[in-house]
Write a protein that holds these residues in place. Structure first.
Motif, PDB file in Angstrom:
ATOM      1  N   ALA A 108       0.799  -1.226   0.000  1.00 43.16           N
ATOM      2  CA  ALA A 108       0.000   0.000   0.000  1.00 43.16           C
ATOM      3  C   ALA A 108       0.829   1.272   0.000  1.00 43.16           C
ATOM      4  O   ALA A 108       0.366   2.312  -0.479  1.00 43.16           O
ATOM      5  N   THR A 109       2.049   1.220   0.533  1.00 46.83           N
ATOM      6  CA  THR A 109       2.846   2.444   0.636  1.00 46.83           C
ATOM      7  C   THR A 109       4.337   2.152   0.653  1.00 46.83           C
ATOM      8  O   THR A 109       4.779   1.158   1.232  1.00 46.83           O
ATOM      9  N   ALA A 110       5.078   3.020   0.010  1.00 46.15           N
ATOM     10  CA  ALA A 110       6.543   2.946   0.046  1.00 46.15           C
ATOM     11  C   ALA A 110       7.122   4.133   0.791  1.00 46.15           C
ATOM     12  O   ALA A 110       8.351   4.295   0.857  1.00 46.15           O
ATOM     13  N   THR A 111       6.270   4.985   1.361  1.00 44.65           N
ATOM     14  CA  THR A 111       6.740   6.203   2.020  1.00 44.65           C
ATOM     15  C   THR A 111       6.311   6.298   3.480  1.00 44.65           C
ATOM     16  O   THR A 111       7.106   6.709   4.332  1.00 44.65           O
ATOM     17  N   ILE A 112       5.077   5.932   3.800  1.00 46.72           N
ATOM     18  CA  ILE A 112       4.622   5.988   5.186  1.00 46.72           C
ATOM     19  C   ILE A 112       5.309   4.873   5.977  1.00 46.72           C
ATOM     20  O   ILE A 112       5.340   3.728   5.531  1.00 46.72           O
ATOM     21  N   PRO A 113       5.879   5.176   7.143  1.00 45.19           N
ATOM     22  CA  PRO A 113       6.526   4.135   7.941  1.00 45.19           C
ATOM     23  C   PRO A 113       5.539   3.035   8.335  1.00 45.19           C
ATOM     24  O   PRO A 113       4.378   3.311   8.652  1.00 45.19           O
ATOM     25  N   VAL A 114       6.012   1.794   8.297  1.00 46.74           N
ATOM     26  CA  VAL A 114       5.195   0.631   8.655  1.00 46.74           C
ATOM     27  C   VAL A 114       5.912  -0.165   9.745  1.00 46.74           C
ATOM     28  O   VAL A 114       7.101  -0.463   9.616  1.00 46.74           O
ATOM     29  N   VAL A 115       5.187  -0.493  10.797  1.00 47.28           N
ATOM     30  CA  VAL A 115       5.691  -1.390  11.837  1.00 47.28           C
ATOM     31  C   VAL A 115       4.842  -2.657  11.796  1.00 47.28           C
ATOM     32  O   VAL A 115       3.636  -2.610  12.000  1.00 47.28           O
ATOM     33  N   PHE A 116       5.472  -3.791  11.514  1.00 47.73           N
ATOM     34  CA  PHE A 116       4.739  -5.059  11.448  1.00 47.73           C
ATOM     35  C   PHE A 116       5.017  -5.900  12.684  1.00 47.73           C
ATOM     36  O   PHE A 116       5.982  -5.664  13.424  1.00 47.73           O
ATOM     37  N   GLU A 117       4.169  -6.897  12.890  1.00 47.95           N
ATOM     38  CA  GLU A 117       4.373  -7.912  13.921  1.00 47.95           C
ATOM     39  C   GLU A 117       3.918  -9.223  13.320  1.00 47.95           C
ATOM     40  O   GLU A 117       2.798  -9.324  12.821  1.00 47.95           O
ATOM     41  N   MET A 118       4.787 -10.237  13.318  1.00 47.08           N
ATOM     42  CA  MET A 118       4.455 -11.500  12.668  1.00 47.08           C
ATOM     43  C   MET A 118       5.204 -12.659  13.297  1.00 47.08           C
ATOM     44  O   MET A 118       6.175 -12.468  14.035  1.00 47.08           O
ATOM     45  N   GLY A 119       4.746 -13.858  12.964  1.00 44.49           N
ATOM     46  CA  GLY A 119       5.414 -15.050  13.450  1.00 44.49           C
ATOM     47  C   GLY A 119       6.341 -15.665  12.429  1.00 44.49           C
ATOM     48  O   GLY A 119       7.141 -16.533  12.759  1.00 44.49           O
ATOM     49  N   GLY A 120       6.247 -15.233  11.167  1.00 47.10           N
ATOM     50  CA  GLY A 120       7.080 -15.782  10.109  1.00 47.10           C
ATOM     51  C   GLY A 120       8.383 -15.033   9.943  1.00 47.10           C
ATOM     52  O   GLY A 120       8.660 -14.045  10.632  1.00 47.10           O
ATOM     53  N   ASP A 121       9.197 -15.492   9.018  1.00 48.23           N
ATOM     54  CA  ASP A 121      10.480 -14.871   8.710  1.00 48.23           C
ATOM     55  C   ASP A 121      10.233 -13.730   7.732  1.00 48.23           C
ATOM     56  O   ASP A 121       9.902 -13.968   6.566  1.00 48.23           O
ATOM     57  N   PRO A 122      10.374 -12.471   8.149  1.00 48.28           N
ATOM     58  CA  PRO A 122      10.059 -11.350   7.264  1.00 48.28           C
ATOM     59  C   PRO A 122      10.976 -11.245   6.057  1.00 48.28           C
ATOM     60  O   PRO A 122      10.583 -10.662   5.044  1.00 48.28           O
ATOM     61  N   VAL A 123      12.177 -11.812   6.146  1.00 50.91           N
ATOM     62  CA  VAL A 123      13.080 -11.801   4.990  1.00 50.91           C
ATOM     63  C   VAL A 123      12.615 -12.819   3.959  1.00 50.91           C
ATOM     64  O   VAL A 123      12.488 -12.524   2.768  1.00 50.91           O
ATOM     65  N   ALA A 124      12.338 -14.028   4.404  1.00 46.81           N
ATOM     66  CA  ALA A 124      11.888 -15.078   3.489  1.00 46.81           C
ATOM     67  C   ALA A 124      10.567 -14.707   2.820  1.00 46.81           C
ATOM     68  O   ALA A 124      10.326 -15.078   1.667  1.00 46.81           O
ATOM     69  N   LEU A 125       9.730 -13.950   3.531  1.00 45.69           N
ATOM     70  CA  LEU A 125       8.431 -13.554   2.980  1.00 45.69           C
ATOM     71  C   LEU A 125       8.514 -12.303   2.116  1.00 45.69           C
ATOM     72  O   LEU A 125       7.510 -11.876   1.541  1.00 45.69           O
ATOM     73  N   GLY A 126       9.692 -11.706   2.022  1.00 44.65           N
ATOM     74  CA  GLY A 126       9.867 -10.538   1.172  1.00 44.65           C
ATOM     75  C   GLY A 126       9.373  -9.239   1.786  1.00 44.65           C
ATOM     76  O   GLY A 126       9.191  -8.243   1.071  1.00 44.65           O
ATOM     77  N   VAL A 127       9.173  -9.227   3.090  1.00 43.87           N
ATOM     78  CA  VAL A 127       8.707  -8.000   3.754  1.00 43.87           C
ATOM     79  C   VAL A 127       9.851  -7.011   3.911  1.00 43.87           C
ATOM     80  O   VAL A 127       9.693  -5.805   3.691  1.00 43.87           O
TER      81      VAL A 127
END
Length: 327
Positions: A108-127
């Motif tokens: 949805a955005t490449a400019t607004i800061p995003v803070v995520f929380e997840m149980g998966g590997d954010p690198v492997a998922l491309g986050v």
């Protein structure tokens, strides 16, 4: 007795000046909260997020506003909800509760800061590209609970040493579903178990899952790590008790509600950390300089009352390893 929760921070953080994008008439920054579930199922997590914000000096209604959007368990609604928050030019977008929310926010955005929380590997998922230096406008917290599926199979095998077939419930709409299934299947094969996969992505499918267990000869049941299952842990525990099936889940709420066993990260802790990161960004720190935090502690809960009702004698070695035993 509970083991101390340990948060591993992979690197330091650098400060910068970041302009607030959205303001209320009283100049409070607005945080957009992209909730994958409902306010009711996410209540404890939202409270933990608010606690983290408060630790960073931000109190809702005093010097920060939070605008919520809820997908009610329908992951396909997340992209539109994220886009709506972006259109409202929130100062910060929070995407808790798993990969679907994080990926929707990233798209949805490449400019607004995003803070995520997840149980998966954010690198492997491309986050993010890197845990240490996430780059771009995203950072957050990962409990890595998705990687614990094989261990749940091992724990269930230890609890049911004579079992030959175990069922695993998978949410086919989850981006981590196939990887989790494959890892759990590999663990089952190492232990000489047959793993039967059942699918459920709606509450209406839960009944069919439990009804199928006698037909496939499953002696035990394991759930993949998924926010949809985590937020319905009490409902799933009641079903497990009603059907008399030994089951292991990711959330402690499952065991507290009468389920046999749970093994996973502490969601309250990870949401509190996400709140703290949100506060730091509101204070002016840059997301790309804030390393993805990893909740490295996990907790094993065993319900001895449930075990007794199921006719299971819990191995002493398993009890000794438990972080909490419910009698």
């Amino acid at each position: 007795m509970r083991r101390r929760e340990v948060i591993t921070v992979l690197a330091g953080a650098a400060a910068w000046t970041f302009p607030a994008r959205a303001q209320t008439p009283t100049t409070m920054p607005v945080v957009g909260y992209l909730g994958p579930e409902s306010p009711q199922t996410f209540a404890s997590r939202v409270n933990a997020f608010r606690d983290g914000l408060a630790q960073a000096g931000y109190v809702e209604g005093r010097n920060v506003a939070i605008e919520f959007r809820w997908a009610e368990g329908h992951y396909d609604r997340l992209p539109a909800l994220a886009a709506d928050l972006v259109d409202r030019q929130v100062a910060l977008l929070v995407a808790p509760g798993g990969a679907p929310a994080a990926l929707a926010a990233k798209s949805a955005t490449a400019t607004i800061p995003v803070v995520f929380e997840m149980g998966g590997d954010p690198v492997a998922l491309g986050v993010v590209r890197s845990l240490n230096r996430p780059e771009g406008n995203l950072t957050g917290v990962s409990s890595l609970s998705v990687a614990l599926g094989p261990k749940r199979i091992e724990l269930l095998h230890e609890m049911l040493p004579t079992a030959a077939t175990i069922a695993v419930v998978v949410n086919p709409t989850s981006p981590t579903a196939e990887a989790q299934r494959a890892n759990m299947d590999e663990a089952a094969k190492r232990l000489g178990l047959r793993l039967h996969v059942l699918h459920a992505s709606t509450e209406q499918e839960f009944g069919a899952v439990f009804d199928a267990l006698p037909q496939i000869g499953a002696s035990g049941l394991a759930f993949t790590s998924d926010p949809f299952y985590a937020n319905r842990s009490q409902q799933l525990a009641r079903l497990a008790v009603r059907h008399g099936i030994p089951a292991v889940h990711q959330s402690r709420d499952f065991t507290l509600a009468g389920g046999l066993m749970s093994y996973g990260g502490n969601f309250v802790q990870s949401h509190r950390q996400a709140g703290a990161y949100a506060g730091r960004i509101l204070r002016g720190e840059k997301p790309s300089d804030l390393p993805v935090q990893q909740v490295t502690s996990v907790e094993l809960l065993i319900n001895l009352k449930a075990a007794s009702a199921l006719g299971i004698t819990v191995p002493l070695a398993l009890i000794a390893r438990a972080d909490e035993v419910i009698e």
